[in-house]
Design a protein around this motif. Structure first.
Motif: not given
Length: 572
Positions: A242-245, A256-257, A260-262
């Motif tokens: 979350d921090l790196l997002v 995040r996207n 999610e794709l990976r």
């Protein structure tokens, strides 16, 4: 010991705090979740402020640390014009949002559970305080005086019913004068308004101080996660992902996207990686980025601190390589008869495994490399060495396993430290145990065939036939025959079977259900004996309902399989 945090403690008047929020001087870091409070929470908070009761400490993070350049957003309902904040809210988002929306905003509040049945959208709520009730005697007078309305009341209705709009809490004098005029300066009403102003408005709202802790900009990035986890009251854990997002979002990259794709790519054909989290993926990426494809540097790491220092260019360089490592891991697990996240021994072990696969590339499929990977993997599973998040082991694994495979170096620490006690097998009853799941997979590797269909249990029929682990001597039978729960529920008395087969077995004695299955499956007794042997079961023990003989023989056979998988003798 290095101080990771520097902080100040103070208090701030509620009105000043809300002014800072409106001005955009206080905002939220992008890693904060959305506003989730319902109306009961809001009313209770308003009642606490009205009584001058404490509402808890607010925790802020001072901006200005170049290593913590988070993407930001204002509190829900606040409109700012590209103002960069002085402080970010770490703890207190729910309370501050509720106070802003109910006491300071010229727009309605939108609590979580005030939903329209038709549209499923949040309804508007305007909060009012019944002046008569608030001044009445009784323990719950304040709580009973606060109401929420889906519609904003007209001024005349407010004055007639003496319902004070709490969104004018800091502009009471104008409302008071208009209400007084509405009642033609009636003495009784005027006294009531003055008492309300003195007891509630002045002594509570205008005088309310909020305890305020500020983590100064010198606070180290790696301290933010544990601080947030300890003080966050929503029950939602913050992790390094979350921090790196938030950090990458400030650089216009949607981590995040991307993840999610990976993840969709990794799970579209096989669910074994369905429990992998973004933080697990980042650990693998960071291991690779710091390892730099074979460099045995002491700086190899996947700690929280190292992940937070992962530059976006390094993420972009290694993310695809890590993804391919995870894809190879899926194939490796399938070869070990692990098809399903439900029976995956450890998610944590997949982090170093995928990094190792990424470094080895196509060489991971060579016979010698594969043999060593299998030995290392089962040593970790059956030795139960990956409880928790052993990041130091991940680093050792990556460096030592690669050296072992590529340079014929010494056995990795994981292999040397692993062992399995013969006594342990009887204790394996919980299907959440890594060793329990591991033995289940080893039975599938041994060629276990379904009792009824005689089909091998492989990835083609694993999900179609709903394979799960079931008792061999049924639990009810064990209870009737006074077999202890410890022995009955042990992995020794369990085996992979289809749900259809399990339903045929029921609570029957073993010799009875064998006849039922032979008849249903149109098979000879000799065929059933062959099937039982694939499960490491001595057929005669089931045909004679002899639990003691069955248990002794199967325990011995399972220990041999474990010994073979680990490549070392079982401990007595």
């Amino acid at each position: 010991m290095v101080d990771l945090t520097t902080f100040s403690i103070d208090k701030i008047r509620l009105e000043k705090l809300l002014n800072k929020i409106v001005a955009g001087e206080i905002q939220l870091p992008e890693f904060q979740r959305g506003w989730i409070w319902d109306e009961d929470h809001i009313k209770n908070l308003l009642a606490s402020v009205s009584r001058n009761y404490p509402i808890g400490t607010i925790m802020m993070l001072e901006t200005g640390n170049k290593e913590l350049n988070f993407a930001i957003r204002p509190i829900t309902g606040v409109i700012t014009e590209n103002k960069y904040p002085d402080e970010l809210i770490l703890d207190g988002q729910q309370r501050l949002t509720a106070l802003f929306q109910s006491l300071y905003s010229d727009r309605s509040a939108n609590p979580k559970e005030s939903m329209s049945i038709k549209s499923k959208k949040r309804l508007n709520r305007w909060y009012y305080m019944d002046i008569k009730k608030s001044l009445a005697t009784g323990e719950d007078n304040i709580e009973e005086s606060i109401t929420g309305s889906a519609e904003k009341l007209h001024s005349e209705e407010e004055y007639n019913k003496l319902l004070f709009p709490l969104f004018k809490a800091f502009d009471f004098s104008n409302w008071r004068d208009d209400c007084d005029s509405h009642w033609n300066h009636e003495d009784k009403i005027r006294k009531m308004l003055r008492q309300f102003e003195r007891n509630i408005i002045n002594e509570s709202f205008y005088s309310y101080d909020v305890p305020y802790v500020t983590l100064l900009k010198e606070t180290q990035p790696e301290a933010i996660c544990p601080i947030f986890e300890r003080i966050n009251s929503t029950g939602v854990n913050l992790d390094v992902f979350d921090l790196l997002v938030a950090i990458y979002a400030a650089k216009k990259f949607n981590l995040r996207n991307d993840w999610e794709l990976r993840k969709r790519r990794l799970t579209e054909k096989n669910s074994v990686l369905s429990d992998i989290k973004g933080s697990d993926f980042l650990k693998a990426v960071t291991l690779l980025a710091t390892y730099k494809n074979g460099n045995q540097s002491v700086n190899v790491s996947c700690s929280r601190k190292t992940i937070l220092k992962l530059e976006l260019k390094d993420y972009n360089e290694w993310a695809e390589i890590a993804t391919k490592g995870f894809e190879k891991t899926v194939k490796f697990l399938a070869s070990q008869k692990i098809f399903d996240s439900k029976f995956l021994p450890y998610t944590t072990q997949l982090i170093p495994l995928s990094a190792i696969m990424a470094v080895l590339g196509e060489k991971s499929e060579n016979s010698g490399a594969r043999e060593k990977l299998i030995k290392w993997y089962w040593s970790g599973v059956l030795g139960e060495l990956y409880r928790g998040i052993p990041e130091s082991r991940f680093v050792r694994d990556l460096k030592e396993v690669i050296n072992w495979i590529q340079s014929d170096g010494p056995d990795p620490t994981t292999i040397n430290e692993s062992n399995f006690s013969a006594k342990r097998i009887r204790d394996l009853k919980d299907r959440r145990s890594a060793a329990f799941k591991g033995i289940y997979a080893l039975l599938l590797q041994n060629g276990a065939r379904d009792f009824l269909s005689d089909s091998p249990i492989d990835i083609e029929n694993y999900f179609n036939t709903n394979i799960d682990i079931h008792h061999i001597f049924p639990k009810k039978w064990c209870e009737r025959n006074k077999v202890s729960n410890d022995l009955c529920d042990s992995i020794v008395n369990k085996t992979p079977l289809s749900n259809k087969t399990h339903s045929k077995i029921g609570d029957h004695p073993t010799e009875t259900y064998l006849r039922i299955l032979e008849k249903e499956g149109h098979m000879k007794p000799s065929k059933m004996e062959d099937i039982l042997k694939t499960h490491l079961i001595k057929p005669s023990s089931l045909k004679s309902n002899n639990f003691e003989e069955f248990f002794y023989e199967r325990e011995k056979n399972l220990l041999k399989v474990i010994e073979s998988a680990m490549g070392k003798p079982i401990l007595d």
